[in-house]
Design an enzyme around this catalytic site. Structure first.
Site, PDB file in Angstrom:
ATOM      1  N   GLY A  21       0.843  -1.196   0.000  1.00 28.58           N
ATOM      2  CA  GLY A  21       0.000   0.000   0.000  1.00 28.58           C
ATOM      3  C   GLY A  21       0.876   1.244   0.000  1.00 28.58           C
ATOM      4  O   GLY A  21       1.917   1.264   0.644  1.00 28.58           O
ATOM      5  N   GLU A  35       5.214  -4.498   6.019  1.00 26.30           N
ATOM      6  CA  GLU A  35       5.524  -5.840   6.501  1.00 26.30           C
ATOM      7  C   GLU A  35       5.619  -6.873   5.365  1.00 26.30           C
ATOM      8  O   GLU A  35       6.557  -7.659   5.314  1.00 26.30           O
ATOM      9  CB  GLU A  35       4.427  -6.229   7.501  1.00 26.30           C
ATOM     10  CG  GLU A  35       4.814  -7.323   8.432  1.00 26.30           C
ATOM     11  CD  GLU A  35       3.924  -8.520   8.232  1.00 26.30           C
ATOM     12  OE1 GLU A  35       2.838  -8.358   7.652  1.00 26.30           O
ATOM     13  OE2 GLU A  35       4.339  -9.620   8.638  1.00 26.30           O
ATOM     14  N   ASP A  57       0.552   2.660   9.111  1.00 26.68           N
ATOM     15  CA  ASP A  57       0.063   1.966  10.310  1.00 26.68           C
ATOM     16  C   ASP A  57       1.051   1.974  11.480  1.00 26.68           C
ATOM     17  O   ASP A  57       0.669   1.652  12.604  1.00 26.68           O
ATOM     18  CB  ASP A  57      -0.279   0.510   9.967  1.00 26.68           C
ATOM     19  CG  ASP A  57      -1.431   0.406   8.989  1.00 26.68           C
ATOM     20  OD1 ASP A  57      -2.168   1.403   8.844  1.00 26.68           O
ATOM     21  OD2 ASP A  57      -1.587  -0.654   8.358  1.00 26.68           O
ATOM     22  N   GLN A 107      -6.359   8.994   4.297  1.00 28.77           N
ATOM     23  CA  GLN A 107      -5.244   8.992   5.255  1.00 28.77           C
ATOM     24  C   GLN A 107      -3.902   8.678   4.596  1.00 28.77           C
ATOM     25  O   GLN A 107      -2.846   8.946   5.150  1.00 28.77           O
ATOM     26  CB  GLN A 107      -5.468   7.923   6.340  1.00 28.77           C
ATOM     27  CG  GLN A 107      -6.667   8.188   7.208  1.00 28.77           C
ATOM     28  CD  GLN A 107      -7.165   6.912   7.877  1.00 28.77           C
ATOM     29  OE1 GLN A 107      -6.772   6.599   8.982  1.00 28.77           O
ATOM     30  NE2 GLN A 107      -8.027   6.170   7.206  1.00 28.77           N
ATOM     31  N   THR A 137       6.210  -6.347   2.147  1.00 28.61           N
ATOM     32  CA  THR A 137       7.366  -6.047   1.289  1.00 28.61           C
ATOM     33  C   THR A 137       8.669  -6.453   1.968  1.00 28.61           C
ATOM     34  O   THR A 137       9.574  -6.999   1.333  1.00 28.61           O
ATOM     35  CB  THR A 137       7.398  -4.530   0.983  1.00 28.61           C
ATOM     36  OG1 THR A 137       6.147  -4.183   0.407  1.00 28.61           O
ATOM     37  CG2 THR A 137       8.519  -4.154   0.048  1.00 28.61           C
TER      38      THR A 137
HETATM   39  O1  F6P Z   1      -1.131  -1.375   5.330  1.00 21.48           O
HETATM   40  C1  F6P Z   1      -1.596  -0.081   5.207  1.00 21.48           C
HETATM   41  C2  F6P Z   1      -3.066  -0.045   4.974  1.00 21.48           C
HETATM   42  O2  F6P Z   1      -3.295   1.297   4.825  1.00 21.48           O
HETATM   43  C3  F6P Z   1      -3.952  -0.676   6.044  1.00 21.48           C
HETATM   44  O3  F6P Z   1      -4.152   0.108   7.170  1.00 21.48           O
HETATM   45  C4  F6P Z   1      -5.223  -0.909   5.266  1.00 21.48           C
HETATM   46  O4  F6P Z   1      -6.018  -1.901   5.831  1.00 21.48           O
HETATM   47  C5  F6P Z   1      -4.699  -1.332   3.948  1.00 21.48           C
HETATM   48  O5  F6P Z   1      -3.466  -0.697   3.782  1.00 21.48           O
HETATM   49  C6  F6P Z   1      -5.645  -1.045   2.801  1.00 21.48           C
HETATM   50  O6  F6P Z   1      -4.969  -1.225   1.620  1.00 21.48           O
HETATM   51  P1  F6P Z   1      -5.564  -1.378   0.150  1.00 21.48           P
HETATM   52  O7  F6P Z   1      -6.971  -0.895   0.166  1.00 21.48           O
HETATM   53  O8  F6P Z   1      -4.664  -0.522  -0.664  1.00 21.48           O
HETATM   54  O9  F6P Z   1      -5.436  -2.810  -0.184  1.00 21.48           O
END
Ligand code: F6P
Length: 341
Positions: free
Chosen positions: A10, A103, A127, A274, A105
């Site tokens: 992400g 984590e 996070d 966020q 990656t």
């Molecule tokens: O790991 C970061 C994060 O922002 C988490 O808090 C969230 O659950 C997740 O990524 C959502 O990621 P995506 O919608 O991009 O798969």
């Protein structure tokens, strides 16, 4: 030296600041070459990359997202990368790979490193849940966005005498909920680390209304769960990346509070807001320092490790330390905010 850099998982504010810093230090400090793989490990496996020079990273310090693109990759393809890492290293002529990620990656980075690839990791995630570093960049920005949202929601909640339930990110660790909840003065905070009692929230809102404060804001992490028997809520299934599919705790909790309190409640899901946009000054500085230290580590041959913040210093930590256990909110941090739990 020829350095390969990629961003995976992400995205997160500050990724571009790391890329820029790696390129500046490598080119101007050592006369290195840097190439950037596109869309994370996919670019490495499928041959999508481009050279990164000073012009390529000009003007990106304050830009959110990542100029290289990012993606999650299935386990099977990661194994493919690990099995072929010697060939991949030869194909691109890289002396070191700098993967920037969370984590997942860093676990992939560890697999490549164990298979013989020279790797220097850089931890990122909004996070803040990576062990072996006190902080990850992106977190400060996410907390700032969530805090501003809570501040704003308070005024509209008060106008309408409502309960606002703000859902923030945080699958297994409630750092964003804890810190934005504290900074924004939320009246209730629910974290994944500790199942919450709906009755406690109901009591808290009733007490506030009874003493004339006719609104409340509850900050809930997306991974928070109600305590057994506290409210009907089923855990979601696990997706192909090993993540639980969330069932929308913010919306469910708002409905439940409305039903039990007989007062209007509204859910607000902050979601990817966020993660988007410009990083705070703190995150830009941390990301820049991580990038600089990653290049230094590469030149020392300090492989199989990642940059880490310890106190105010940047150190190196084994990738293994970062990937075996998530850094969740400890009991003493919850105690400090206990009055709102
Ligand atoms: O790991 C970061 C994060 O922002 C988490 O808090 C969230 O659950 C997740 O990524 C959502 O990621 P995506 O919608 O991009 O798969």
């Amino acid at each position: 030296m020829r350095i390969g850099v990629l961003t995976a998982g992400g995205d997160c504010p500050g990724l571009n600041a790391v890329i820029r810093s790696v390129v500046h230090r490598a080119l101007t400090g050592y006369g290195d070459e840097v190439i950037g793989f596109e869309d994370g490990f996919k670019g490495l496996l499928d041959g999508y990359f481009r050279p990164l020079d000073l012009n390529a990273v000009s003007g990106i310090l304050a830009r959110g997202g990542t100029i290289l693109g990012s993606a999650r990759l299935e386990r099977a393809r990661l194994r493919e990368a690990a099995e072929n890492c010697a060939e991949l290293q030869r194909r691109y002529g890289i002396d070191v790979l700098i993967p920037i990620g969370g984590e997942g990656t860093l676990t992939a980075a560890r697999m490549l490193s164990d298979a013989g690839m020279p790797v220097v990791g850089v931890p990122k995630t909004i996070d803040n849940d990576i062990s072996a570093t006190d902080r990850t960049f992106g977190f400060d920005t996410a907390v700032m966005v969530a805090t501003e949202a809570i501040d704003r929601l308070k005024t509209t909640a008060e106008s309408h005498q409502r309960v606002m339930v703000v859902e923030v990110m945080g699958r297994h660790a409630g750092w964003i909920a804890l810190e934005s909840g504290m900074a924004g003065g939320a009246h209730g905070i629910c974290l994944p680390e500790r199942p919450f009692q709906v009755d406690d929230l109901v009591k808290m809102v009733e007490e506030r209304f009874a003493r004339g404060k006719k609104f409340a804001v509850v900050c809930v992490a997306e991974g928070a769960h109600p305590a057994e028997g506290s409210m009907e809520y089923r855990k979601g299934e696990i997706d192909q990346y090993g993540h639980e599919r969330f069932q929308g705790i913010g919306t469910r909790l708002a409905k439940e509070l409305e039903k039990r309190l007989g007062k209007e409640a509204r859910p607000v899901i902050l979601g990817h807001v966020q993660r988007g946009g410009t990083p705070t000054a703190y995150d830009r500085v941390l990301a820049t320092r991580f990038g600089w230290h990653a290049v230094e580590a590469a030149h020392r041959g300090d492989f199989g490790r990642m940059t880490a913040l310890r106190g105010t210093s940047i150190t190196m930590a084994p990738l293994a330390d970062a990937t075996t256990r998530l850094k969740t909110v400890p009991e003493d941090r919850m105690l400090e905010a206990e009055s709102v739990f």
